[in-house]
Design a protein around this motif. Structure first.
Motif, PDB file in Angstrom:
ATOM      1  N   PHE A 185       0.809  -1.210   0.000  1.00 49.68           N
ATOM      2  CA  PHE A 185       0.000   0.000   0.000  1.00 49.68           C
ATOM      3  C   PHE A 185       0.845   1.265   0.000  1.00 49.68           C
ATOM      4  O   PHE A 185       0.455   2.271  -0.575  1.00 49.68           O
ATOM      5  CB  PHE A 185      -0.948   0.011   1.197  1.00 49.68           C
ATOM      6  CG  PHE A 185      -2.049  -0.997   1.091  1.00 49.68           C
ATOM      7  CD1 PHE A 185      -3.081  -0.816   0.190  1.00 49.68           C
ATOM      8  CD2 PHE A 185      -2.040  -2.129   1.864  1.00 49.68           C
ATOM      9  CE1 PHE A 185      -4.092  -1.748   0.062  1.00 49.68           C
ATOM     10  CE2 PHE A 185      -3.041  -3.075   1.759  1.00 49.68           C
ATOM     11  CZ  PHE A 185      -4.069  -2.882   0.850  1.00 49.68           C
ATOM     12  N   TYR A 225      -7.711  14.730  -4.655  1.00 50.74           N
ATOM     13  CA  TYR A 225      -8.405  13.791  -5.538  1.00 50.74           C
ATOM     14  C   TYR A 225      -7.439  13.182  -6.551  1.00 50.74           C
ATOM     15  O   TYR A 225      -7.472  11.973  -6.800  1.00 50.74           O
ATOM     16  CB  TYR A 225      -9.552  14.511  -6.264  1.00 50.74           C
ATOM     17  CG  TYR A 225     -10.324  13.634  -7.202  1.00 50.74           C
ATOM     18  CD1 TYR A 225     -11.229  12.705  -6.717  1.00 50.74           C
ATOM     19  CD2 TYR A 225     -10.140  13.714  -8.570  1.00 50.74           C
ATOM     20  CE1 TYR A 225     -11.940  11.882  -7.570  1.00 50.74           C
ATOM     21  CE2 TYR A 225     -10.841  12.905  -9.434  1.00 50.74           C
ATOM     22  CZ  TYR A 225     -11.744  11.993  -8.931  1.00 50.74           C
ATOM     23  OH  TYR A 225     -12.435  11.183  -9.776  1.00 50.74           O
ATOM     24  N   LEU A 234      -5.256  10.598  -4.792  1.00 51.88           N
ATOM     25  CA  LEU A 234      -5.976   9.352  -4.532  1.00 51.88           C
ATOM     26  C   LEU A 234      -6.181   8.545  -5.813  1.00 51.88           C
ATOM     27  O   LEU A 234      -6.062   7.313  -5.810  1.00 51.88           O
ATOM     28  CB  LEU A 234      -7.320   9.644  -3.871  1.00 51.88           C
ATOM     29  CG  LEU A 234      -7.261  10.147  -2.439  1.00 51.88           C
ATOM     30  CD1 LEU A 234      -8.644  10.553  -1.966  1.00 51.88           C
ATOM     31  CD2 LEU A 234      -6.669   9.102  -1.520  1.00 51.88           C
ATOM     32  N   MET A 235      -6.458   9.229  -6.918  1.00 50.92           N
ATOM     33  CA  MET A 235      -6.654   8.527  -8.184  1.00 50.92           C
ATOM     34  C   MET A 235      -5.342   7.913  -8.685  1.00 50.92           C
ATOM     35  O   MET A 235      -5.332   6.781  -9.172  1.00 50.92           O
ATOM     36  CB  MET A 235      -7.229   9.467  -9.248  1.00 50.92           C
ATOM     37  CG  MET A 235      -8.663   9.851  -9.013  1.00 50.92           C
ATOM     38  SD  MET A 235      -9.781   8.442  -9.146  1.00 50.92           S
ATOM     39  CE  MET A 235     -10.214   8.166  -7.462  1.00 50.92           C
ATOM     40  N   ALA A 279      -2.843   6.990  -6.774  1.00 55.53           N
ATOM     41  CA  ALA A 279      -2.534   5.884  -5.864  1.00 55.53           C
ATOM     42  C   ALA A 279      -3.397   4.662  -6.186  1.00 55.53           C
ATOM     43  O   ALA A 279      -2.891   3.534  -6.205  1.00 55.53           O
ATOM     44  CB  ALA A 279      -2.734   6.324  -4.421  1.00 55.53           C
ATOM     45  N   LEU A 280      -4.679   4.874  -6.458  1.00 58.34           N
ATOM     46  CA  LEU A 280      -5.558   3.757  -6.805  1.00 58.34           C
ATOM     47  C   LEU A 280      -5.154   3.129  -8.140  1.00 58.34           C
ATOM     48  O   LEU A 280      -5.154   1.902  -8.285  1.00 58.34           O
ATOM     49  CB  LEU A 280      -7.014   4.231  -6.866  1.00 58.34           C
ATOM     50  CG  LEU A 280      -8.065   3.181  -7.148  1.00 58.34           C
ATOM     51  CD1 LEU A 280      -8.083   2.121  -6.045  1.00 58.34           C
ATOM     52  CD2 LEU A 280      -9.432   3.829  -7.285  1.00 58.34           C
ATOM     53  N   PHE A 281      -4.787   3.966  -9.100  1.00 55.71           N
ATOM     54  CA  PHE A 281      -4.328   3.464 -10.400  1.00 55.71           C
ATOM     55  C   PHE A 281      -3.097   2.583 -10.236  1.00 55.71           C
ATOM     56  O   PHE A 281      -3.031   1.471 -10.766  1.00 55.71           O
ATOM     57  CB  PHE A 281      -4.022   4.654 -11.316  1.00 55.71           C
ATOM     58  CG  PHE A 281      -3.588   4.272 -12.693  1.00 55.71           C
ATOM     59  CD1 PHE A 281      -4.524   3.976 -13.676  1.00 55.71           C
ATOM     60  CD2 PHE A 281      -2.244   4.211 -13.024  1.00 55.71           C
ATOM     61  CE1 PHE A 281      -4.127   3.619 -14.954  1.00 55.71           C
ATOM     62  CE2 PHE A 281      -1.839   3.852 -14.297  1.00 55.71           C
ATOM     63  CZ  PHE A 281      -2.782   3.558 -15.263  1.00 55.71           C
ATOM     64  N   LEU A 309      -2.034   1.130  -7.482  1.00 59.26           N
ATOM     65  CA  LEU A 309      -2.364  -0.037  -6.662  1.00 59.26           C
ATOM     66  C   LEU A 309      -2.959  -1.143  -7.523  1.00 59.26           C
ATOM     67  O   LEU A 309      -2.574  -2.313  -7.402  1.00 59.26           O
ATOM     68  CB  LEU A 309      -3.329   0.370  -5.547  1.00 59.26           C
ATOM     69  CG  LEU A 309      -3.639  -0.675  -4.499  1.00 59.26           C
ATOM     70  CD1 LEU A 309      -2.410  -0.922  -3.647  1.00 59.26           C
ATOM     71  CD2 LEU A 309      -4.787  -0.208  -3.638  1.00 59.26           C
ATOM     72  N   CYS A 310      -3.872  -0.800  -8.420  1.00 60.45           N
ATOM     73  CA  CYS A 310      -4.468  -1.803  -9.310  1.00 60.45           C
ATOM     74  C   CYS A 310      -3.451  -2.326 -10.316  1.00 60.45           C
ATOM     75  O   CYS A 310      -3.443  -3.515 -10.634  1.00 60.45           O
ATOM     76  CB  CYS A 310      -5.666  -1.206 -10.038  1.00 60.45           C
ATOM     77  SG  CYS A 310      -7.077  -0.937  -8.974  1.00 60.45           S
ATOM     78  N   ASN A 337      -9.674  -5.578 -11.302  1.00 58.98           N
ATOM     79  CA  ASN A 337      -8.548  -4.643 -11.312  1.00 58.98           C
ATOM     80  C   ASN A 337      -8.467  -3.892 -12.640  1.00 58.98           C
ATOM     81  O   ASN A 337      -8.168  -2.700 -12.651  1.00 58.98           O
ATOM     82  CB  ASN A 337      -7.236  -5.366 -11.027  1.00 58.98           C
ATOM     83  CG  ASN A 337      -7.058  -5.633  -9.561  1.00 58.98           C
ATOM     84  OD1 ASN A 337      -7.312  -4.787  -8.735  1.00 58.98           O
ATOM     85  ND2 ASN A 337      -6.612  -6.828  -9.238  1.00 58.98           N
ATOM     86  N   VAL A 365     -11.283  -1.193 -12.685  1.00 63.11           N
ATOM     87  CA  VAL A 365     -10.929  -0.049 -11.834  1.00 63.11           C
ATOM     88  C   VAL A 365      -9.786   0.737 -12.466  1.00 63.11           C
ATOM     89  O   VAL A 365      -9.778   1.973 -12.446  1.00 63.11           O
ATOM     90  CB  VAL A 365     -10.566  -0.525 -10.405  1.00 63.11           C
ATOM     91  CG1 VAL A 365      -9.996   0.607  -9.583  1.00 63.11           C
ATOM     92  CG2 VAL A 365     -11.777  -1.107  -9.722  1.00 63.11           C
ATOM     93  N   THR A 392     -10.214   4.617 -13.478  1.00 59.17           N
ATOM     94  CA  THR A 392      -9.317   5.527 -12.779  1.00 59.17           C
ATOM     95  C   THR A 392      -8.452   6.287 -13.773  1.00 59.17           C
ATOM     96  O   THR A 392      -8.242   7.497 -13.624  1.00 59.17           O
ATOM     97  CB  THR A 392      -8.432   4.755 -11.788  1.00 59.17           C
ATOM     98  OG1 THR A 392      -9.257   3.986 -10.931  1.00 59.17           O
ATOM     99  CG2 THR A 392      -7.596   5.688 -10.957  1.00 59.17           C
TER     100      THR A 392
END
Length: 108
Positions: free
Chosen positions: A8, A44, A47-48, A50-52, A54-55, A79, A82, A86
């Motif tokens: 993470f 925002y 976070l986007m 980081a989510l990108f 992460l997937c 995945n 997302v 993202t």
């Protein structure tokens, strides 16, 4: 460091580095930190990113496992879904806010 925590923290730090480039670009082009600093946009965007990431890392990690393809397919699809949405969200936000990042006055 725990490997699950590292999973993470790596995307979070890389996402922060990606957003930091836009923060620096906006600060340099406006001649300093703007008075009403757009925290919401950069939060925002962070976070986007980081989510990108992460997937993306999850897909790469799934490809190395020895689990059968049939069992990996739902995780791949989730995945990938997302990741696509993202990526679209990041691209749309950057295209929309690029004049502000480049220092255009009165850019909302």
């Amino acid at each position: 460091m725990n490997s699950k925590l590292k999973r993470f923290l790596t995307p979070i730090w890389l996402g922060l580095l990606c957003v930091l480039l836009f923060v620096i670009m906006e600060s340099v082009n406006l001649g300093g930190i703007p008075d009403p600093f757009p925290y919401a946009i950069f939060l925002y965007l962070w976070l986007m990113f980081a989510l990108f990431l992460l997937c993306l890392f999850a897909i790469l990690r799934l490809s190395k496992t020895k689990v059968s393809k049939k069992e990996r397919l739902p995780a791949y699809l989730l995945n990938a879904l997302v990741l696509i949405f993202t990526g679209i969200s990041i691209a749309a936000l950057i295209v929309d806010q690029m004049p502000g990042f480049l220092g255009m006055p009165n850019c909302d």
